[in-house]
Design an enzyme around this catalytic site. Structure first.
Site, PDB file in Angstrom:
ATOM      1  N   ARG A  65      -6.676   2.605   3.447  1.00 51.30           N
ATOM      2  CA  ARG A  65      -7.469   1.405   3.245  1.00 51.30           C
ATOM      3  C   ARG A  65      -6.735   0.131   3.620  1.00 51.30           C
ATOM      4  NH1 ARG A  65     -12.188   2.335   0.670  1.00 51.30           N
ATOM      5  NH2 ARG A  65     -12.451   4.276  -0.501  1.00 51.30           N
ATOM      6  N   TYR A 125       0.863  -1.181   0.000  1.00 54.72           N
ATOM      7  CA  TYR A 125       0.000   0.000   0.000  1.00 54.72           C
ATOM      8  C   TYR A 125       0.896   1.225   0.000  1.00 54.72           C
ATOM      9  CZ  TYR A 125      -4.152   2.804   1.202  1.00 54.72           C
ATOM     10  OH  TYR A 125      -5.195   3.706   1.186  1.00 54.72           O
ATOM     11  N   TRP A 128     -15.078  15.516   1.044  1.00 51.40           N
ATOM     12  CA  TRP A 128     -13.629  15.721   0.977  1.00 51.40           C
ATOM     13  C   TRP A 128     -13.219  16.309  -0.366  1.00 51.40           C
ATOM     14  CZ3 TRP A 128     -10.036  15.420   4.717  1.00 51.40           C
ATOM     15  CH2 TRP A 128      -8.679  15.327   4.360  1.00 51.40           C
TER      16      TRP A 128
END
Lengths: 207, 204
Positions: B14, B8, B107
């Site tokens: 996530r 990641y 956002w």
């Protein structure tokens, strides 16, 4: 055998994968459709929903919410989830991908500005959807050439989710023109007797 | 024991739920964090859907953060004791995903004034309703763990959410005493506490 009751609006929407799981498994269930028009929703139903939303599944008197959690629970109960933890994860992964596609559709489905809606829809159909379907076509091909099922060597709810996506994407072969393996799997699943019978007898609804 | 690797970016994002599951289970894994400059060129082709995070188990790959977390939870007996408990945990996961999707829209709002209004509205109307449902679920389950009577990944979801909700809404569980209590208790569990103390400190 517990008593199953699935409660949703009068449409395919977020309940149809679960309905297909019941039908493919040959398990009877009460297919409750709640109307907003005459106050049935929210009515007394909303308070029974853990997150104030439908669909909900009642298993005897116990309630479950969230369409994917419901689908996965039913798939496991009826041996349509995948034979190993790994296979189950591969199926889950495919369901997550369909959810992502759905999220992209909602972006323009509820857009009120007509010009913006057309622009988002065009981007989805020409770029986003082909990219997502390309990934799924590759995944299917990785499973023994892609002439069987998405996961392992038997039907799972991932295959049913694909057959269902066919309707959400317009109910024609057009979106799958460049995905022959997906198109073949859709055809096979929708032709399975239990699924075919449901598709031909279920209420015809706009969503 | 298989070899596990999570790939990641250098964020909690996530991947953090999976990292918390590894920590709670006491299972070692390679926590690969790649620089943005190396994405997509070096990694995208390995990813079934062209996205991260990616889980590799003895070299076999899984994508989709929710699927990765669920697979690990099941492997390490943190998924729930029976099919219904597993479904309840899945239900809570999906609810948090819905909240996150709604926050994402806010956002991405580029107009600063409009965004501030949306943030305030979400906090006072929507978020309190969404978290209220979870407080109720926790209360109905006796207030200890959110599913069943022992730690599951659903409790780790609550801990993780305290961080990602906190990016936009500091101290999100201040008005939800049972959830706040759960967050505190789980963060103090030795293996979880150790991970939280040593993990890279990132803005999100």
């Amino acid at each position: 055998m517990p008593n199953y009751k699935l409660v949703y609006f009068p449409g395919r929407g977020r309940a149809e994968v679960s309905r297909l799981i019941f039908k493919a498994a040959g398990v009877p269930f009460e297919d409750v459709r709640i109307n907003t028009a005459n106050g049935e929703w929210p009515g007394e139903t909303k308070a029974k929903c853990p997150f104030g939303q439908m669909p909900v599944l009642f298993v005897d008197d116990k309630v479950l919410a969230q369409s994917k959690a419901i689908g996965r629970y039913l798939a496991r109960e009826f041996n349509l989830a995948g034979k190993t933890n790994w296979d189950q994860a591969r199926a889950d992964m495919i369901l997550d991908q369909f959810e992502d596609i759905g999220t992209e559709i909602y972006k323009f489905m509820f857009e009120k500005d007509a010009a913006k809606k057309a622009e988002l829809s065009e981007k989805f159909n020409s770029e986003t959807l082909p990219r997502h379907l390309g990934y799924l076509e590759n995944l299917l091909k990785e499973n023994n050439g892609g002439t069987g099922f998405f996961v392992g060597d038997s039907l799972t709810w991932a295959d049913l989710a694909l057959a269902n996506a066919y309707d959400h994407l317009g109910g024609t072969d057009a979106p799958f023109a460049n995905s022959p393996l997906l198109a073949g799997l859709i055809k096979r699943i929708r032709a399975t007797p239990s699924v075919a019978e449901w598709i031909s007898t279920r209420p015809q609804t706009p969503f | 024991m298989p070899t596990y690797k999570i790939t990641y970016f250098n964020f909690r994002g996530r991947a953090e739920l999976a990292r918390l599951i590894f920590a709670a289970a006491g299972v070692p894994y390679e926590d690969l964090r790649i620089e943005m400059s190396r994405w997509p060129v070096e990694y995208k082709d390995q990813c079934p859907f062209g996205q991260l995070p990616l889980l590799e188990v003895d070299g076999k790959v899984l994508a989709q953060s929710k699927t990765i977390a669920r697979y690990l939870a099941r492997e390490f007996n943190l998924a729930g004791k029976d099919s219904r408990e597993q479904a309840l945990a899945d239900m809570i996961l999906d609810h948090y995903a819905d909240i996150m999707n709604e926050m994402k829209v806010i956002w991405l709002e580029s107009d600063a004034e409009k965004k501030a209004t949306l943030v305030e509205k979400f906090k006072t109307e929507t978020l309190s309703k969404h978290l209220g449902y979870l407080e109720t679920i926790l209360r109905q389950n006796g207030g200890g763990f959110i599913v069943g009577d022992s730690l599951t990944w659903a409790d780790l979801m609550v801990v993780d959410s305290n961080d990602w909700l906190g990016v936009m809404f500091p101290n999100p569980y201040d008005n939800f005493p049972l959830l706040a209590g759960l967050v505190k208790r789980v963060r103090e569990m030795p293996q979880v506490a150790e991970w939280i103390a040593k993990r890279p400190d990132t803005p999100r």
